[in-house]
Design a protein around this motif. Structure first.
Motif, PDB file in Angstrom:
ATOM      1  N   LEU A 139       0.832  -1.216   0.000  1.00  0.00           N
ATOM      2  CA  LEU A 139       0.000   0.000   0.000  1.00  0.00           C
ATOM      3  C   LEU A 139       0.863   1.261   0.000  1.00  0.00           C
ATOM      4  O   LEU A 139       0.527   2.250  -0.670  1.00  0.00           O
ATOM      5  N   GLN A 140       1.953   1.251   0.725  1.00  0.00           N
ATOM      6  CA  GLN A 140       2.822   2.425   0.766  1.00  0.00           C
ATOM      7  C   GLN A 140       3.542   2.640  -0.558  1.00  0.00           C
ATOM      8  O   GLN A 140       3.838   3.778  -0.928  1.00  0.00           O
ATOM      9  N   LYS A 141       3.839   1.566  -1.276  1.00  0.00           N
ATOM     10  CA  LYS A 141       4.408   1.714  -2.622  1.00  0.00           C
ATOM     11  C   LYS A 141       3.390   2.402  -3.538  1.00  0.00           C
ATOM     12  O   LYS A 141       3.754   3.275  -4.338  1.00  0.00           O
ATOM     13  N   GLU A 142       2.135   1.991  -3.422  1.00  0.00           N
ATOM     14  CA  GLU A 142       1.090   2.641  -4.220  1.00  0.00           C
ATOM     15  C   GLU A 142       0.968   4.113  -3.833  1.00  0.00           C
ATOM     16  O   GLU A 142       0.827   4.984  -4.716  1.00  0.00           O
ATOM     17  N   SER A 143       1.050   4.405  -2.538  1.00  0.00           N
ATOM     18  CA  SER A 143       0.993   5.807  -2.083  1.00  0.00           C
ATOM     19  C   SER A 143       2.178   6.596  -2.626  1.00  0.00           C
ATOM     20  O   SER A 143       2.033   7.764  -3.028  1.00  0.00           O
ATOM     21  N   LEU A 144       3.352   5.971  -2.633  1.00  0.00           N
ATOM     22  CA  LEU A 144       4.543   6.638  -3.173  1.00  0.00           C
ATOM     23  C   LEU A 144       4.369   6.900  -4.665  1.00  0.00           C
ATOM     24  O   LEU A 144       4.709   7.995  -5.154  1.00  0.00           O
ATOM     25  N   ASP A 145       3.833   5.929  -5.386  1.00  0.00           N
ATOM     26  CA  ASP A 145       3.605   6.113  -6.824  1.00  0.00           C
ATOM     27  C   ASP A 145       2.612   7.259  -7.068  1.00  0.00           C
ATOM     28  O   ASP A 145       2.804   8.083  -7.973  1.00  0.00           O
ATOM     29  N   ILE A 146       1.579   7.303  -6.250  1.00  0.00           N
ATOM     30  CA  ILE A 146       0.594   8.383  -6.397  1.00  0.00           C
ATOM     31  C   ILE A 146       1.232   9.731  -6.072  1.00  0.00           C
ATOM     32  O   ILE A 146       1.050  10.723  -6.804  1.00  0.00           O
ATOM     33  N   ALA A 147       2.014   9.770  -4.979  1.00  0.00           N
ATOM     34  CA  ALA A 147       2.670  11.029  -4.591  1.00  0.00           C
ATOM     35  C   ALA A 147       3.657  11.465  -5.670  1.00  0.00           C
ATOM     36  O   ALA A 147       3.751  12.661  -5.992  1.00  0.00           O
ATOM     37  N   ALA A 148       4.391  10.517  -6.256  1.00  0.00           N
ATOM     38  CA  ALA A 148       5.353  10.855  -7.315  1.00  0.00           C
ATOM     39  C   ALA A 148       4.625  11.374  -8.555  1.00  0.00           C
ATOM     40  O   ALA A 148       5.082  12.346  -9.191  1.00  0.00           O
ATOM     41  N   ALA A 149       3.497  10.755  -8.915  1.00  0.00           N
ATOM     42  CA  ALA A 149       2.726  11.209 -10.080  1.00  0.00           C
ATOM     43  C   ALA A 149       2.145  12.589  -9.824  1.00  0.00           C
ATOM     44  O   ALA A 149       2.169  13.469 -10.709  1.00  0.00           O
ATOM     45  N   ARG A 150       1.637  12.811  -8.622  1.00  0.00           N
ATOM     46  CA  ARG A 150       1.076  14.128  -8.290  1.00  0.00           C
ATOM     47  C   ARG A 150       2.184  15.186  -8.284  1.00  0.00           C
ATOM     48  O   ARG A 150       1.963  16.324  -8.690  1.00  0.00           O
ATOM     49  N   PHE A 151       3.385  14.806  -7.806  1.00  0.00           N
ATOM     50  CA  PHE A 151       4.505  15.751  -7.817  1.00  0.00           C
ATOM     51  C   PHE A 151       4.889  16.075  -9.264  1.00  0.00           C
ATOM     52  O   PHE A 151       5.192  17.221  -9.591  1.00  0.00           O
ATOM     53  N   GLN A 152       4.867  15.066 -10.125  1.00  0.00           N
ATOM     54  CA  GLN A 152       5.239  15.273 -11.524  1.00  0.00           C
ATOM     55  C   GLN A 152       4.284  16.244 -12.208  1.00  0.00           C
ATOM     56  O   GLN A 152       4.696  17.016 -13.065  1.00  0.00           O
ATOM     57  N   PHE A 153       3.018  16.215 -11.812  1.00  0.00           N
ATOM     58  CA  PHE A 153       2.052  17.138 -12.406  1.00  0.00           C
ATOM     59  C   PHE A 153       1.864  18.396 -11.580  1.00  0.00           C
ATOM     60  O   PHE A 153       0.981  19.194 -11.856  1.00  0.00           O
ATOM     61  N   GLY A 154       2.678  18.549 -10.531  1.00  0.00           N
ATOM     62  CA  GLY A 154       2.674  19.782  -9.767  1.00  0.00           C
ATOM     63  C   GLY A 154       1.604  19.874  -8.704  1.00  0.00           C
ATOM     64  O   GLY A 154       1.404  20.938  -8.124  1.00  0.00           O
ATOM     65  N   ALA A 155       0.940  18.771  -8.372  1.00  0.00           N
ATOM     66  CA  ALA A 155      -0.113  18.821  -7.365  1.00  0.00           C
ATOM     67  C   ALA A 155       0.436  18.652  -5.953  1.00  0.00           C
ATOM     68  O   ALA A 155      -0.240  18.982  -4.984  1.00  0.00           O
TER      69      ALA A 155
END
Length: 193
Positions: A139-155
């Motif tokens: 679950l934390q890997k999924e959270s990291l992936d989501i956080a990385a994607a949101r960071f990539q799009f500036g969110a």
């Protein structure tokens, strides 16, 4: 758990040793109790048939038979009177030894069963902790992936990604001690069995 307790009961050397001590105490008690009865007994019997020679001197004709049988039987027993109670005290002492051996056997058996049950519960606890920890890592890997994607799009900021990575690494670091605890518990159970 029932199968493990049964295997430990059948295979554990201290339990076998205690069981043999009970058997030994029973044998000693039987020997001591035997002291209350006659110590040496002997029965004997004998039979012989004799015939007097025809050339031997005999009395008036027909008065004595030339053939005769000889029977002998007997019984002998020795018994020491227990005037001072030495044999009775020996039996009481052997009984006490027997009861102590049985109590020791029961103590070892109860301790063994309790230790097997506790170790079994430890193993199951470590297995569940390992499952939960691995699920948390997923679950934390999924959270990291989501956080990385949101960071990539500036969110999100880089701080959110760093915190997610730190939390993931921290959770992953808890897996080896849990695995080591599981191995130790399995080894302890193997020793008990």
């Amino acid at each position: 758990l029932n199968e493990l307790v049964q295997a430990a009961y059948q295979q554990n050397l201290p339990v076998r040793e205690a069981g043999l001590r009970v058997m030994q105490a029973r044998a000693v008690r039987a020997l001591v109790a035997g002291e209350l009865f006659p110590q040496s007994q002997e029965m004997f019997g004998d039979y012989s048939r004799h015939q007097i020679s025809g050339n031997a001197l005999q009395g008036p004709a027909g008065l004595f038979s030339r053939n005769f049988d000889f029977w002998r039987t007997g019984f002998d027993a020795a018994w020491e009177f227990d005037f001072w109670g030495r044999f009775r005290r020996g039996v009481e002492s052997a009984n006490a030894s027997l009861y102590a051996s049985v109590a020791n056997y029961d103590d070892i058996l109860v301790s063994l069963i309790a230790e097997v049950a506790r170790t079994y519960l430890d193993i199951r606890t470590f297995e569940q902790r390992l499952l939960v920890t691995r699920e948390n890592v997923r679950l934390q890997k999924e959270s990291l992936d989501i956080a990385a994607a949101r960071f990539q799009f500036g969110a999100e900021s880089q701080l959110d990604v760093s915190q997610a990575k730190a939390l993931l690494r921290q959770t992953q670091a808890t897996i080896p001690p849990v695995e080591a605890g599981l191995r130790q518990a399995k080894n302890a159970l193997a020793i008990l069995l």
